[in-house]
Write a protein that holds these residues in place. Structure first.
Motif, PDB file in Angstrom:
ATOM      1  N   ARG A 111     113.171  77.241 -72.356  1.00 32.61           N
ATOM      2  CA  ARG A 111     114.501  77.676 -72.774  1.00 32.61           C
ATOM      3  C   ARG A 111     115.250  76.453 -73.289  1.00 32.61           C
ATOM      4  NH1 ARG A 111     119.543  77.854 -71.189  1.00 32.61           N
ATOM      5  NH2 ARG A 111     119.354  77.070 -69.078  1.00 32.61           N
ATOM      6  N   PRO A 112     115.743  76.513 -74.513  1.00 36.63           N
ATOM      7  CA  PRO A 112     116.371  75.308 -75.059  1.00 36.63           C
ATOM      8  C   PRO A 112     117.738  75.015 -74.426  1.00 36.63           C
ATOM      9  CG  PRO A 112     116.439  77.103 -76.663  1.00 36.63           C
ATOM     10  CD  PRO A 112     115.661  77.612 -75.482  1.00 36.63           C
ATOM     11  N   LEU A 113     118.086  73.758 -74.386  1.00 32.39           N
ATOM     12  CA  LEU A 113     119.440  73.355 -74.034  1.00 32.39           C
ATOM     13  C   LEU A 113     120.322  73.610 -75.247  1.00 32.39           C
ATOM     14  CD1 LEU A 113     118.088  70.204 -72.369  1.00 32.39           C
ATOM     15  CD2 LEU A 113     119.863  71.554 -71.232  1.00 32.39           C
ATOM     16  N   LYS A 114     121.507  74.138 -74.985  1.00 28.50           N
ATOM     17  CA  LYS A 114     122.375  74.499 -76.107  1.00 28.50           C
ATOM     18  C   LYS A 114     123.505  73.499 -76.311  1.00 28.50           C
ATOM     19  CE  LYS A 114     121.210  79.336 -76.165  1.00 28.50           C
ATOM     20  NZ  LYS A 114     121.670  80.723 -76.119  1.00 28.50           N
ATOM     21  N   VAL A 115     123.658  73.108 -77.551  1.00 24.97           N
ATOM     22  CA  VAL A 115     124.648  72.093 -77.897  1.00 24.97           C
ATOM     23  C   VAL A 115     125.695  72.688 -78.833  1.00 24.97           C
ATOM     24  CG1 VAL A 115     125.012  69.883 -79.073  1.00 24.97           C
ATOM     25  CG2 VAL A 115     122.987  70.221 -77.634  1.00 24.97           C
ATOM     26  N   ALA A 116     126.970  72.480 -78.500  1.00 22.82           N
ATOM     27  CA  ALA A 116     128.063  72.858 -79.399  1.00 22.82           C
ATOM     28  C   ALA A 116     128.609  71.592 -80.045  1.00 22.82           C
ATOM     29  CB  ALA A 116     129.171  73.564 -78.621  1.00 22.82           C
ATOM     30  N   LEU A 117     128.730  71.642 -81.346  1.00 24.01           N
ATOM     31  CA  LEU A 117     129.226  70.488 -82.089  1.00 24.01           C
ATOM     32  C   LEU A 117     130.654  70.769 -82.538  1.00 24.01           C
ATOM     33  CD1 LEU A 117     128.521  67.738 -83.465  1.00 24.01           C
ATOM     34  CD2 LEU A 117     127.517  69.058 -85.335  1.00 24.01           C
ATOM     35  N   LEU A 118     131.582  69.936 -82.093  1.00 19.03           N
ATOM     36  CA  LEU A 118     132.983  70.093 -82.511  1.00 19.03           C
ATOM     37  C   LEU A 118     133.281  69.049 -83.575  1.00 19.03           C
ATOM     38  CD1 LEU A 118     134.679  70.469 -78.988  1.00 19.03           C
ATOM     39  CD2 LEU A 118     133.495  72.196 -80.371  1.00 19.03           C
ATOM     40  N   GLY A 119     133.436  69.478 -84.798  1.00 23.53           N
ATOM     41  CA  GLY A 119     133.661  68.558 -85.909  1.00 23.53           C
ATOM     42  C   GLY A 119     132.385  68.364 -86.688  1.00 23.53           C
ATOM     43  N   CYS A 120     132.499  68.452 -88.012  1.00 20.20           N
ATOM     44  CA  CYS A 120     131.292  68.285 -88.824  1.00 20.20           C
ATOM     45  C   CYS A 120     131.615  67.454 -90.058  1.00 20.20           C
ATOM     46  CB  CYS A 120     130.707  69.654 -89.192  1.00 20.20           C
ATOM     47  SG  CYS A 120     128.958  69.547 -89.643  1.00 20.20           S
ATOM     48  N   GLY A 121     132.233  66.309 -89.805  1.00 19.70           N
ATOM     49  CA  GLY A 121     132.533  65.365 -90.883  1.00 19.70           C
ATOM     50  C   GLY A 121     131.356  64.404 -91.052  1.00 19.70           C
ATOM     51  N   VAL A 122     131.682  63.159 -91.318  1.00 19.07           N
ATOM     52  CA  VAL A 122     130.650  62.159 -91.600  1.00 19.07           C
ATOM     53  C   VAL A 122     129.694  62.013 -90.417  1.00 19.07           C
ATOM     54  CG1 VAL A 122     130.247  59.736 -92.194  1.00 19.07           C
ATOM     55  CG2 VAL A 122     132.246  60.912 -93.102  1.00 19.07           C
ATOM     56  N   LEU A 161     126.088  79.418 -87.864  1.00 20.74           N
ATOM     57  CA  LEU A 161     126.519  78.652 -86.687  1.00 20.74           C
ATOM     58  C   LEU A 161     127.954  78.155 -86.811  1.00 20.74           C
ATOM     59  CD1 LEU A 161     123.370  76.432 -85.944  1.00 20.74           C
ATOM     60  CD2 LEU A 161     124.034  78.593 -84.864  1.00 20.74           C
ATOM     61  N   VAL A 162     128.482  78.182 -88.040  1.00 20.83           N
ATOM     62  CA  VAL A 162     129.795  77.592 -88.284  1.00 20.83           C
ATOM     63  C   VAL A 162     130.912  78.540 -87.848  1.00 20.83           C
ATOM     64  CG1 VAL A 162     131.343  76.695 -90.068  1.00 20.83           C
ATOM     65  CG2 VAL A 162     128.883  76.190 -90.172  1.00 20.83           C
ATOM     66  N   THR A 163     131.877  77.979 -87.150  1.00 25.45           N
ATOM     67  CA  THR A 163     133.037  78.777 -86.711  1.00 25.45           C
ATOM     68  C   THR A 163     134.290  77.927 -86.824  1.00 25.45           C
ATOM     69  OG1 THR A 163     134.082  79.869 -84.810  1.00 25.45           O
ATOM     70  CG2 THR A 163     132.600  78.071 -84.313  1.00 25.45           C
ATOM     71  N   THR A 164     135.438  78.588 -86.950  1.00 29.74           N
ATOM     72  CA  THR A 164     136.688  77.838 -86.899  1.00 29.74           C
ATOM     73  C   THR A 164     137.318  77.952 -85.518  1.00 29.74           C
ATOM     74  OG1 THR A 164     137.863  79.771 -87.730  1.00 29.74           O
ATOM     75  CG2 THR A 164     137.228  78.108 -89.359  1.00 29.74           C
ATOM     76  N   ASP A 165     136.711  78.738 -84.667  1.00 26.59           N
ATOM     77  CA  ASP A 165     137.281  78.945 -83.334  1.00 26.59           C
ATOM     78  C   ASP A 165     136.572  78.048 -82.307  1.00 26.59           C
ATOM     79  OD1 ASP A 165     138.420  79.801 -81.009  1.00 26.59           O
ATOM     80  OD2 ASP A 165     138.187  81.952 -81.447  1.00 26.59           O
ATOM     81  N   ALA A 166     137.010  76.809 -82.246  1.00 26.35           N
ATOM     82  CA  ALA A 166     136.366  75.837 -81.361  1.00 26.35           C
ATOM     83  C   ALA A 166     136.521  76.240 -79.901  1.00 26.35           C
ATOM     84  CB  ALA A 166     136.967  74.444 -81.591  1.00 26.35           C
ATOM     85  N   THR A 167     137.680  76.806 -79.571  1.00 25.24           N
ATOM     86  CA  THR A 167     137.929  77.187 -78.177  1.00 25.24           C
ATOM     87  C   THR A 167     136.942  78.249 -77.711  1.00 25.24           C
ATOM     88  OG1 THR A 167     140.262  76.697 -78.523  1.00 25.24           O
ATOM     89  CG2 THR A 167     139.710  77.950 -76.552  1.00 25.24           C
ATOM     90  N   ALA A 168     136.733  79.262 -78.558  1.00 28.09           N
ATOM     91  CA  ALA A 168     135.777  80.304 -78.201  1.00 28.09           C
ATOM     92  C   ALA A 168     134.374  79.703 -78.036  1.00 28.09           C
ATOM     93  CB  ALA A 168     135.765  81.391 -79.276  1.00 28.09           C
ATOM     94  N   LEU A 169     134.043  78.752 -78.884  1.00 28.54           N
ATOM     95  CA  LEU A 169     132.716  78.131 -78.810  1.00 28.54           C
ATOM     96  C   LEU A 169     132.509  77.437 -77.462  1.00 28.54           C
ATOM     97  CD1 LEU A 169     130.017  77.291 -80.102  1.00 28.54           C
ATOM     98  CD2 LEU A 169     131.221  75.413 -81.243  1.00 28.54           C
ATOM     99  N   VAL A 170     133.479  76.611 -77.033  1.00 21.54           N
ATOM    100  CA  VAL A 170     133.290  75.889 -75.766  1.00 21.54           C
ATOM    101  C   VAL A 170     133.416  76.818 -74.554  1.00 21.54           C
ATOM    102  CG1 VAL A 170     134.019  73.655 -76.704  1.00 21.54           C
ATOM    103  CG2 VAL A 170     135.705  75.115 -75.584  1.00 21.54           C
ATOM    104  N   LYS A 171     134.010  78.002 -74.767  1.00 24.85           N
ATOM    105  CA  LYS A 171     134.159  78.968 -73.665  1.00 24.85           C
ATOM    106  C   LYS A 171     132.980  79.917 -73.537  1.00 24.85           C
ATOM    107  CE  LYS A 171     139.144  79.558 -72.943  1.00 24.85           C
ATOM    108  NZ  LYS A 171     140.304  80.425 -73.212  1.00 24.85           N
ATOM    109  N   ARG A 172     132.023  79.818 -74.458  1.00 21.79           N
ATOM    110  CA  ARG A 172     130.926  80.782 -74.489  1.00 21.79           C
ATOM    111  C   ARG A 172     130.190  80.913 -73.165  1.00 21.79           C
ATOM    112  NH1 ARG A 172     127.105  80.158 -79.742  1.00 21.79           N
ATOM    113  NH2 ARG A 172     125.559  80.221 -78.058  1.00 21.79           N
ATOM    114  N   GLY A 173     130.099  79.781 -72.447  1.00 20.85           N
ATOM    115  CA  GLY A 173     129.482  79.853 -71.123  1.00 20.85           C
ATOM    116  C   GLY A 173     128.018  79.490 -71.105  1.00 20.85           C
ATOM    117  N   ASP A 174     127.372  79.490 -72.276  1.00 23.85           N
ATOM    118  CA  ASP A 174     125.941  79.141 -72.304  1.00 23.85           C
ATOM    119  C   ASP A 174     125.718  77.755 -72.920  1.00 23.85           C
ATOM    120  OD1 ASP A 174     126.683  79.787 -74.885  1.00 23.85           O
ATOM    121  OD2 ASP A 174     124.770  80.759 -75.367  1.00 23.85           O
TER     122      ASP A 174
END
Lengths: 430, 430
Positions: B5-16, B61-74
């Motif tokens: 089962r992969p570890l899941k990573v959320a990325l906040l910000g996708c600039g340089v 995978l792209v979202t503008t709702d960062a809060t929802a992303l970090v709240k996903r729980g997984d």
């Protein structure tokens, strides 16, 4: 939450490094306690000569029975600063069997038996740390293993032996020959009475094996490392280097092949340009360049040996091992998944500086140049100097494989007009 | 044993930096899997502007709702490369509340709120890593926190801002003024459109706070750091430095007081001798000296900024955070047990280079020298140069407290014969 039962440490060896480890464990006990999260206690010190006075080491802790000490069963971490293969290997293995983690400064052992030791540690969920085995106090093992764990290291290039750097630095500074500079290093305590391990490159080769293994996530042992020492470096080589705007350093070089399918590891003297940061590493200091795909070029510099710097590295590992013990976890073990073969020296591609003594007559240069061309070794520059029917010819090549260069030299030696191949030195860092 | 089962990573910000992290996670997925012990998967990427093309980042995978992303729980690990205080702080706090570990490159946030963030991480048994917040790819946070955990660091001295080093390097190389060099840095992409954070020293001060806190095991926040930028460094200052065999660098300096009972942290331009290794740090490179009791003097050098180097540091931390997740353990948290107060700038002791415009008449030098003496500031050298009834006086002092020097300058300004205190610059690295 602070645990009050202390973690117990067994110290194997109480020489220059060991006594400094013991001293710092006593004088900085409060700091170590705070940083570990529990007190840490020196539970025993195994030595060969119990009668030598050891300032700050309580007499009742000293024993000559190292095996009994590591078998006690209540030891959390064994610190091995004896050096050499045996009895260090057996003691470390026994330590793992009895549930202890191990911190070692033993480059010879780790470079030879690292895989087996890591396996023994992993079997018991214990740690095997050895930051002190490479370049003294300079953090290299941990940065390579952890900080660069998300990157791809392509090259490690450095000065990892202080004794030889001191000798070469003196030869460069004063024009002294090798023997004279070695004598000075011995007198000043930079070289041991038997300097073989340092001057023949064994010490640096062990470090190169360890660095290559960690950097490329593959197994590299001491036997895989091509090794040449500095005993044949002459004042004339240093003078030649100067004429090229270079200096001579004993370098450890670990490289991933261009196609990524193999690695090489080697230790040998080489000319490097004075403008290269490694050229200005003086006396017994060490410095290591790490080139990684994303990080770019990093350099780590500091004292590569000595009791205190080595003790600093040992204690850093001791804190990590103790923390892991408390957390019931283990730090990263061996990472050798990439299983890259180690290519022989003949596959290494670099530049060469060759000094030839030749007959001073027309056509010799053409003859020599033809030999290089026949072996596919392209010449960058040639310098010719005549005297009394003899001449010296200095050839600097473009990049070529070591095998091609060796074949070239072999053929040159058979030429009647070539009296002697006075020296061959690789040119790095350009 | 490989977990599937992969570890899941959320990325906040996708600039340089963020896009480079995403790219390496994809291209080097196999290596990361092997090093972590389980696959690692990019589970979501929060951005402000969803329509900007991001090569290699799957659109779904792209979202503008960062809060929802970090709240996903997984989500196992949140990588925060947004920068700035908000929304980064709230997102990181929310991430901890939902059981994720956090890897951040956010020097502003960590230097201001590091203690609270560490506490939030610890409460959940999560990790907070931020190697990328200080000096890009150069391993500094981990070596200070772990490799030197058994040592006592007394001083950290370095160049930790690439933009200002580029500007000062250009001023030194070409004799250009500040504005001209800034324009060049902007044109070449080394300075941002609004360069305030860099040129006023805020960026370096944040890094100094982080380094001081870790090095001295105490809390140091951005507000504790004395900060002066480079906007008032003139071509004349650089020329003066050259006459002294020095160059001007923006330095971050963190020191333990001689009595060990307090620390100082400061960022300001300073003259350093050309022979000092920091003097030869060119363009946008960074280099940091660490002086520790047992280890001695270590130096770390490399690219201090840029997408790839910063991504390298982020990914190293990501591997560590993922390994800890698998092991059910957490890495070292905040270590602030020593609770050392941060002394004000007035307590700092160093040397000074002062340029005065004075009346060119007899007795002025004696008058100026008297003022220094009255404040207990001992003069090392004075250079006097007259022109048209005016003269310039350059005074270099021995070591004195910043308070004594300030009082001296205050008095000098009130002298009729002193027309102007043209510049005051500290002299370091001797």
């Amino acid at each position: 939450m602070m645990r009050t039962r202390p973690l117990k440490v067994a110290l194997l060896g109480c020489g220059v490094v060991g006594s400094e480890v013991a001293r710092i464990m006593t004088t900085h006990a409060d700091d170590l306690t705070a940083r570990i999260g529990a007190p840490v206690e020196l539970a025993g010190v195994a030595v060969r000569r119990p009668n030598r006075v050891r300032e700050g080491v309580p007499e009742h802790l000293v024993t000559t029975d190292a095996t009994a000490l590591v078998k006690r069963g209540d030891i959390d971490v064994v610190v091995e600063v004896i050096g050499g293969i045996e009895p260090a290997r057996s003691l470390i293995t026994t330590a793992f069997e009895h549930g202890a983690s191990v911190v070692s400064a033993n480059k010879a052992l780790v470079s030879q038996d690292g895989a087996a030791l890591h396996a023994a540690a992993q079997e018991r969920g214990a740690d095997l740390y050895y930051e002190a085995a490479v370049a003294g106090a300079i953090p290299l093992v941990r940065p390579l293993r952890e900080s660069l764990a998300g990157d791809k290291v392509n090259r490690v290039l450095g000065i990892v032996n202080g004794t030889t750097n001191f000798i070469l630095d003196r030869m460069d500074g004063s024009g002294a020959g090798y023997s004279e500079a070695l004598d000075e290093a011995t007198a000043l305590g930079y070289a041991e009475a038997d300097p073989t391990a340092d001057v023949e490159g064994f010490d640096a080769a062990a470090k190169a094996a360890i660095l290559a293994g960690i950097a490329f996530h593959t197994r590299v042992t001491l036997d895989d490392v091509h090794r040449e020492g500095i005993t044949e470096v002459t004042a004339a080589d240093i003078a030649s280097a100067k004429r090229m705007g270079c200096t001579v350093k004993l370098l450890a070089i670990c490289e991933r092949a261009a196609d990524g399918r193999s690695v090489t590891a080697r230790v040998h003297p080489a000319m490097i340009p004075l403008a290269h940061p490694l050229a200005s590493v003086r006396e017994a200091y060490n410095a290591v360049f790490v080139e990684a795909e994303a990080a770019g070029q990093l350099m780590f510099y500091g004292p590569g040996a000595g009791g205190s710097p080595t003790a600093s590295a040992v204690l850093g590992d001791l804190v990590a091992a103790c923390r892991n013990k408390l957390a019931g976890a283990a730090g990263p073990g061996e990472s050798a998944y990439s299983r890259l073969p180690v290519s022989p020296m003949g596959d290494v591609v670099t530049r060469y500086h060759i000094s030839l003594d030749v007959a001073d007559k027309p056509g010799v240069l053409a003859q020599v140049a033809t030999v290089f061309a026949e072996h596919g070794v392209s010449i960058d520059t040639v310098r010719q100097q005549g005297k009394d029917g003899e001449a010296s010819l200095v050839v600097v090549t473009h990049r070529a494989s070591d095998a091609a260069l060796s074949a070239t030299v072999e053929t040159l030696r058979r030429l009647d007009t070539v009296r002697d191949v006075a020296s061959i030195m690789r040119v790095e860092g350009e």
